[in-house]
Design a protein around this motif. Structure first.
Motif, PDB file in Angstrom:
ATOM      1  N   ASP A   1     -36.159  16.013  -2.740  1.00 11.12           N
ATOM      2  CA  ASP A   1     -36.768  14.971  -2.767  1.00 11.12           C
ATOM      3  C   ASP A   1     -36.750  14.137  -4.357  1.00 11.12           C
ATOM      4  N   GLU A   2     -37.334  15.004  -5.542  1.00 13.76           N
ATOM      5  CA  GLU A   2     -37.638  14.608  -7.018  1.00 13.76           C
ATOM      6  C   GLU A   2     -35.834  14.261  -6.947  1.00 13.76           C
TER       7      GLU A   2
ATOM      8  N   GLU B   1     -31.042   2.673  -0.494  1.00 17.56           N
ATOM      9  CA  GLU B   1     -30.946   3.730   1.157  1.00 17.56           C
ATOM     10  C   GLU B   1     -29.870   3.401   1.859  1.00 17.56           C
TER      11      GLU B   1
ATOM     12  N   SER C   1     -28.878   8.557  -0.258  1.00 15.02           N
ATOM     13  CA  SER C   1     -28.270   9.442   0.946  1.00 15.02           C
ATOM     14  C   SER C   1     -27.738  10.779   1.109  1.00 15.02           C
TER      15      SER C   1
ATOM     16  N   ARG D   1     -28.968  13.199  -0.659  1.00 14.76           N
ATOM     17  CA  ARG D   1     -30.478  13.429  -0.224  1.00 14.76           C
ATOM     18  C   ARG D   1     -29.598  15.129   1.020  1.00 14.76           C
TER      19      ARG D   1
ATOM     20  N   MET E   1     -36.330   5.674   4.677  1.00 16.85           N
ATOM     21  CA  MET E   1     -36.873   6.411   4.179  1.00 16.85           C
ATOM     22  C   MET E   1     -36.940   5.209   2.990  1.00 16.85           C
TER      23      MET E   1
ATOM     24  N   ARG F   1     -33.163  11.881  -6.142  1.00 17.32           N
ATOM     25  CA  ARG F   1     -33.741  10.942  -6.815  1.00 17.32           C
ATOM     26  C   ARG F   1     -33.052  10.645  -8.367  1.00 17.32           C
TER      27      ARG F   1
END
Ligand code: NAD
Length: 489
Positions: free
Chosen positions: A90-91, A328, A105, A108, A1, A94
């Motif tokens: 994902d949203e 990341e 990392s 997620r 990513m 973040r």
């Protein structure tokens, strides 16, 4: 990513009451911990606003029948909520990363899936555990009926904003309560998005609410509100005591307190591979830059392997590179705020001034004024009276003490204030279990350190580390009050 641009992350703002975002004057500035740039602002709920939120929660709880509908129906809604969290992983990762100390990392792979799975675990408890029939006289029947409290108040810390909130939302809602949650004023955003998803999943409007604000104003008003039936708190031992006292004075409400820690990592000579041990010890005190309640911040190591183990931990610590949470590759987190960084450094410098010496660290990383990052620090030359051994520092600081035999190890491990968790590392199962019996802590990890996705394992502290449990069947059951019934026939 690829890395992402933090400026593209829009923070929702306001309270969440009656099933929607409710604006309020943004009087508290919120900074991104990674670079201390402004991220937005939140209101500080007044007594009136808290009153409105709790009243609304109570009437929504009644009107929606959330507490009386079948447990399986509640479970279905909560399972949908967990699925929606996964769909927006994902949203959410973040948003969580930008607005807290959680590297993307980890947000997620840990924080977001932990949050949805925690809600799933408690959803599945909804129709599994209930009251008991009791062994009474032959001509009577006695049983205990669990009933939700009504409105539960939850107050959460900043260090793992989403997953800590899930410890509260999951059991309270699965048990049929409404919930008013106050997140930390330093990490107020991600839970708002999760609250919106709750409504989308079918949690009735008003049954899950978020009020924003400072602890001493909004938090205290929530605890003393007469319609709050129970308080569930995670945070420092100092605040826990204030909340317990406030709850006692305003309705003698039950409290669950998940508080601070100063957890020992006891390593015996026979613990095994030095490299693997060093990695475990390192992770134990540097995960989230040491800003974790269960951090293993006191290394108590047997003399025979002490030098080799300490050298290996120092070598691994030196390889940790700090970075912003939206990168990341970042594995080493920022400190939440300048005030917290200053507290960490003060505790380290004070310990050094009183005789400790830093084997490594003992200073900030130079990040050119962007955020606060503290070097992993090992302090030797300490004893049980040293500040670094006594106090929860809440940063990447490990004290080092050596021992010769089991008795000495366990005596060093015992802490006068805290009893949250402990790690015991040895290949001798008898020794491990003897240690487990003697250690006064709510969790003992043997040949590992840190929580897993086993939500069935309860977590909670002994002594000043808390009262009651989060996670596990215990946390679910703590969200009911129990009515005893006796029938003569
Ligand atoms: P904190 O005690 O400063 O604040 C926690 C929450 O309490 C925040 O939302 C804050 O606004 C609120 N608060 C503060 N004063 C209050 C008051 N008088 N009345 C009501 N609410 C009030 O803790 P923190 O700095 O956010 O978090 C770090 C602490 O949390 C550490 O001590 C850590 O060990 C502990 N913690 C414990 C666990 C656990 O499971 N035992 C888990 C995570 C964090």
């Amino acid at each position: 990513m690829p890395d992402f641009d933090p400026k593209q992350i829009a923070a929702p703002s306001g309270h969440f009451i009656g099933g929607r975002l409710t604006p309020g004057e943004p009087v508290i500035d919120v900074l991104r911990p990674s670079d201390c740039q402004p991220m937005g602002g939140i209101p500080d709920a007044s007594d009136d606003l808290v009153d409105q939120a709790v009243n609304d929660a109570h009437s929504s709880w009644r009107a929606s029948g959330w507490g009386t509908r079948s447990p399986r129906e509640r479970a279905r809604v909560l399972l949908r909520w967990a699925d929606l969290i996964d769909r927006h992983a994902d949203e959410l990762a973040r948003l969580e990363a930008v607005s807290s100390t959680r590297p993307i990392s980890e947000a997620r792979t840990f924080d977001v899936p932990f949050t949805s799975d925690c809600i799933r675990f408690f959803a599945e408890c909804a129709d599994k555990f209930g009251g008991d029939a009791l062994p009474t006289r032959q001509d009577s029947l006695g049983f205990v009926v669990p009933e939700p409290y009504g409105v539960v108040a939850a107050i959460a810390p900043w260090n793992f904003p989403l997953s800590m909130a899930s410890w509260k939302c999951g059991p309270a809602l699965a048990a049929g309560n409404a919930l008013v949650l106050k997140p930390s004023e330093m990490t107020p955003f991600s839970i708002l998005r999760v609250a919106e998803l709750a409504i989308e999943a079918g949690v009735p409007a008003g049954v899950f609410n978020v009020v924003q604000g400072r602890g001493q104003s909004a938090g205290a008003a929530l605890v003393r509100h007469p319609l709050i039936g129970k308080v569930s708190f995670t945070g420092s031992t100092h605040t826990g005591a204030a909340i317990m006292s406030n709850a006692a004075q305003h309705g003698t409400k039950p409290v669950t307190l998940e508080l601070g820690g100063k957890s020992p990592q006891i390593v015996f000579d026979d613990a095994g591979d030095i490299d693997a041990l060093a990695q475990r010890i390192l992770r134990g005190f540097t995960s989230n830059a040491g800003q974790a309640c269960v951090s293993g911040t006191r290394l108590i190591v047997q003399r025979g392997i002490a030098d080799r183990l300490i050298d290996a931990v120092i070598a691994k610590a030196a390889a940790l590179e700090p970075g912003p949470t939206w990168r990341e590759s970042t594995r080493f987190a920022p400190i939440i705020s300048e005030a917290q960084a200053t507290r960490i450094d003060a505790a380290v410098q004070d310990s050094i001034a009183s005789g400790a010496h830093a084997l490594c660290g003992g200073e900030y990383f130079d990040t050119a004024g962007k955020g606060f990052y503290y070097r992993p620090t090992l302090l030797a030359g300490v004893d049980r009276d040293s500040r670094a051994v006594r106090e929860e520092i809440f940063g990447p600081v490990l004290t080092v003490q050596t021992f010769d035999d089991e008795d000495e190890a366990l005596s060093l491990a015992d802490h006068p204030t805290y009893g949250l968790a402990a790690g015991v590392h040895t290949q001798d199962i008898g020794r491990a279990l003897r240690a487990m019996r003697r250690i006064q802590a709510g969790t003992v990890w043997i040949n590992r350190f840190g929580r897993t996705y086993d939500f069935i394992i309860p977590t909670g502290g002994f002594k000043g580390s808390g009262i009651g449990k989060d996670l596990g069947r215990e946390a679910f059951e703590a969200n009911f009050r129990y009515k005893a019934v006796l029938i003569d026939f």
